[in-house]
Design a protein around this motif. Sequence first.
Motif, PDB file in Angstrom:
ATOM      1  N   ASP A  22       0.837  -1.210   0.000  1.00  0.00           N
ATOM      2  CA  ASP A  22       0.000   0.000   0.000  1.00  0.00           C
ATOM      3  C   ASP A  22       0.868   1.253   0.000  1.00  0.00           C
ATOM      4  O   ASP A  22       0.608   2.208  -0.746  1.00  0.00           O
ATOM      5  CB  ASP A  22      -0.920   0.004   1.224  1.00  0.00           C
ATOM      6  CG  ASP A  22      -1.998  -1.064   1.144  1.00  0.00           C
ATOM      7  OD1 ASP A  22      -2.304  -1.499   0.025  1.00  0.00           O
ATOM      8  OD2 ASP A  22      -2.528  -1.464   2.197  1.00  0.00           O
ATOM      9  N   TRP A  23       1.898   1.243   0.839  1.00  0.00           N
ATOM     10  CA  TRP A  23       2.804   2.399   0.895  1.00  0.00           C
ATOM     11  C   TRP A  23       3.624   2.518  -0.392  1.00  0.00           C
ATOM     12  O   TRP A  23       3.885   3.633  -0.871  1.00  0.00           O
ATOM     13  CB  TRP A  23       3.732   2.275   2.100  1.00  0.00           C
ATOM     14  CG  TRP A  23       3.099   2.709   3.374  1.00  0.00           C
ATOM     15  CD1 TRP A  23       2.559   1.939   4.355  1.00  0.00           C
ATOM     16  CD2 TRP A  23       2.919   4.066   3.807  1.00  0.00           C
ATOM     17  NE1 TRP A  23       2.057   2.708   5.365  1.00  0.00           N
ATOM     18  CE2 TRP A  23       2.258   4.027   5.060  1.00  0.00           C
ATOM     19  CE3 TRP A  23       3.234   5.296   3.260  1.00  0.00           C
ATOM     20  CZ2 TRP A  23       1.930   5.175   5.775  1.00  0.00           C
ATOM     21  CZ3 TRP A  23       2.910   6.447   3.965  1.00  0.00           C
ATOM     22  CH2 TRP A  23       2.268   6.385   5.200  1.00  0.00           C
ATOM     23  N   ALA A  24       4.008   1.379  -0.956  1.00  0.00           N
ATOM     24  CA  ALA A  24       4.816   1.399  -2.188  1.00  0.00           C
ATOM     25  C   ALA A  24       4.039   2.050  -3.323  1.00  0.00           C
ATOM     26  O   ALA A  24       4.591   2.847  -4.091  1.00  0.00           O
ATOM     27  CB  ALA A  24       5.231  -0.022  -2.564  1.00  0.00           C
ATOM     28  N   ARG A  25       2.761   1.709  -3.433  1.00  0.00           N
ATOM     29  CA  ARG A  25       1.941   2.317  -4.486  1.00  0.00           C
ATOM     30  C   ARG A  25       1.873   3.834  -4.295  1.00  0.00           C
ATOM     31  O   ARG A  25       1.937   4.596  -5.260  1.00  0.00           O
ATOM     32  CB  ARG A  25       0.544   1.705  -4.468  1.00  0.00           C
ATOM     33  CG  ARG A  25       0.504   0.225  -4.828  1.00  0.00           C
ATOM     34  CD  ARG A  25      -0.909  -0.313  -4.852  1.00  0.00           C
ATOM     35  NE  ARG A  25      -0.927  -1.748  -5.135  1.00  0.00           N
ATOM     36  CZ  ARG A  25      -1.217  -2.685  -4.234  1.00  0.00           C
ATOM     37  NH1 ARG A  25      -1.549  -2.326  -3.002  1.00  0.00           N
ATOM     38  NH2 ARG A  25      -1.199  -3.960  -4.568  1.00  0.00           N
ATOM     39  N   ARG A  26       1.738   4.246  -3.055  1.00  0.00           N
ATOM     40  CA  ARG A  26       1.632   5.674  -2.772  1.00  0.00           C
ATOM     41  C   ARG A  26       2.957   6.389  -3.049  1.00  0.00           C
ATOM     42  O   ARG A  26       3.001   7.437  -3.700  1.00  0.00           O
ATOM     43  CB  ARG A  26       1.229   5.863  -1.304  1.00  0.00           C
ATOM     44  CG  ARG A  26       0.784   7.262  -0.941  1.00  0.00           C
ATOM     45  CD  ARG A  26       0.401   7.355   0.536  1.00  0.00           C
ATOM     46  NE  ARG A  26      -0.465   6.236   0.945  1.00  0.00           N
ATOM     47  CZ  ARG A  26      -0.854   6.031   2.195  1.00  0.00           C
ATOM     48  NH1 ARG A  26      -0.440   6.845   3.161  1.00  0.00           N
ATOM     49  NH2 ARG A  26      -1.646   5.031   2.500  1.00  0.00           N
ATOM     50  N   ILE A  27       4.045   5.818  -2.559  1.00  0.00           N
ATOM     51  CA  ILE A  27       5.359   6.462  -2.694  1.00  0.00           C
ATOM     52  C   ILE A  27       5.812   6.482  -4.152  1.00  0.00           C
ATOM     53  O   ILE A  27       6.277   7.511  -4.667  1.00  0.00           O
ATOM     54  CB  ILE A  27       6.396   5.736  -1.810  1.00  0.00           C
ATOM     55  CG1 ILE A  27       6.054   5.949  -0.325  1.00  0.00           C
ATOM     56  CG2 ILE A  27       7.805   6.239  -2.111  1.00  0.00           C
ATOM     57  CD1 ILE A  27       6.836   5.056   0.612  1.00  0.00           C
ATOM     58  N   VAL A  28       5.683   5.342  -4.836  1.00  0.00           N
ATOM     59  CA  VAL A  28       6.101   5.277  -6.237  1.00  0.00           C
ATOM     60  C   VAL A  28       5.219   6.182  -7.091  1.00  0.00           C
ATOM     61  O   VAL A  28       5.697   6.878  -7.997  1.00  0.00           O
ATOM     62  CB  VAL A  28       6.048   3.823  -6.755  1.00  0.00           C
ATOM     63  CG1 VAL A  28       6.248   3.776  -8.261  1.00  0.00           C
ATOM     64  CG2 VAL A  28       7.103   2.979  -6.052  1.00  0.00           C
ATOM     65  N   GLY A  29       3.925   6.196  -6.788  1.00  0.00           N
ATOM     66  CA  GLY A  29       3.021   7.086  -7.525  1.00  0.00           C
ATOM     67  C   GLY A  29       3.391   8.540  -7.344  1.00  0.00           C
ATOM     68  O   GLY A  29       3.399   9.323  -8.303  1.00  0.00           O
ATOM     69  N   ASP A  30       3.720   8.929  -6.105  1.00  0.00           N
ATOM     70  CA  ASP A  30       4.115  10.317  -5.847  1.00  0.00           C
ATOM     71  C   ASP A  30       5.437  10.651  -6.531  1.00  0.00           C
ATOM     72  O   ASP A  30       5.620  11.773  -7.041  1.00  0.00           O
ATOM     73  CB  ASP A  30       4.231  10.564  -4.341  1.00  0.00           C
ATOM     74  CG  ASP A  30       2.873  10.656  -3.659  1.00  0.00           C
ATOM     75  OD1 ASP A  30       1.865  10.803  -4.373  1.00  0.00           O
ATOM     76  OD2 ASP A  30       2.815  10.565  -2.420  1.00  0.00           O
TER      77      ASP A  30
END
Length: 297
Positions: A65-73
């Motif tokens: 969940d955090w990876a999707r957020r961080i990579v997306g940002d």
Amino acid sequence: MIDKLELLLALAKERHFGRAAEACGVTQPTMSTSLKQLEEILGVMLVQRGSRFQGFTPEGERTLDWARRIVGDARAMRQEINTLKDGLSGEIAIAAIPTALGMVASLTTPFRARHPNVRFRIVSCTSIAVLGLLENLEVDAGLTYLENEPLGKVRSIPLYNESYRLLTAPDGMFGDREQVTWKEVGQVPLCLLTPDMQNRRIIDRALKTAGAEATPTLTSNSIIVLYTHVKTGRWASVMPARLAQTLGLSDAVRTIPIVDPTVTYSVGLVVPQRDPLTPLIAALAQTAREVAPTLEP
């Protein structure tokens, strides 16, 4: 750290170490080492290992969940900086349900007229797959139903309401009618989308409500397959009215409104629940808002 999170996302997509490594352009040993380093940094085990990929641990799922957020940002940041330097450019990937494919050009054409350096990649898939691809950052936006099944963490922009027609030959069953009921449609041998498609589930539910059920003589996950059969004038189907209009059916086929009840569903653009949106997706969302009033019947 970002590159390791990218590898984790690739593993979530492929569910296979070798395919994930190949998709990222690295060797499998390099990928395994990077994931172990990520586990050491976080102090938890992320991947259930064995002779093959067995899934993620609870900590791994939360890290995803955090990876999707961080990579997306991170991607959004790079895109915004590039936009400041060169203007809008790059590629927008859109996943669309089959019944909405005929409407994609209503978005892409006015968008590209305004931003000629932007390319598009369009993929067709089920509504569930649309949301999965969006969540895993494999596409930038989706075209899907907005109210029939849970959408999850996305922003939605309604585009048009989908209503339904019986497509049949003038000399076919009910071919001389001005309208038909869903119960009557249940008497017609139909060619329909496969049951994994949300459009098919909508049709099945409408028929069940009317005390009938579908009796398909042909099923496919391709609208083109249904379209080519219906166009012969020897097959019948149920399709959204706007899709039938876009496909331009021949004179050998009538499109008859289905009533009792009249069924409508909202179709729209879905984009990630992120603030701020990337410049490309923000511009696409703005185009969708501008186009939506023109799509009303």
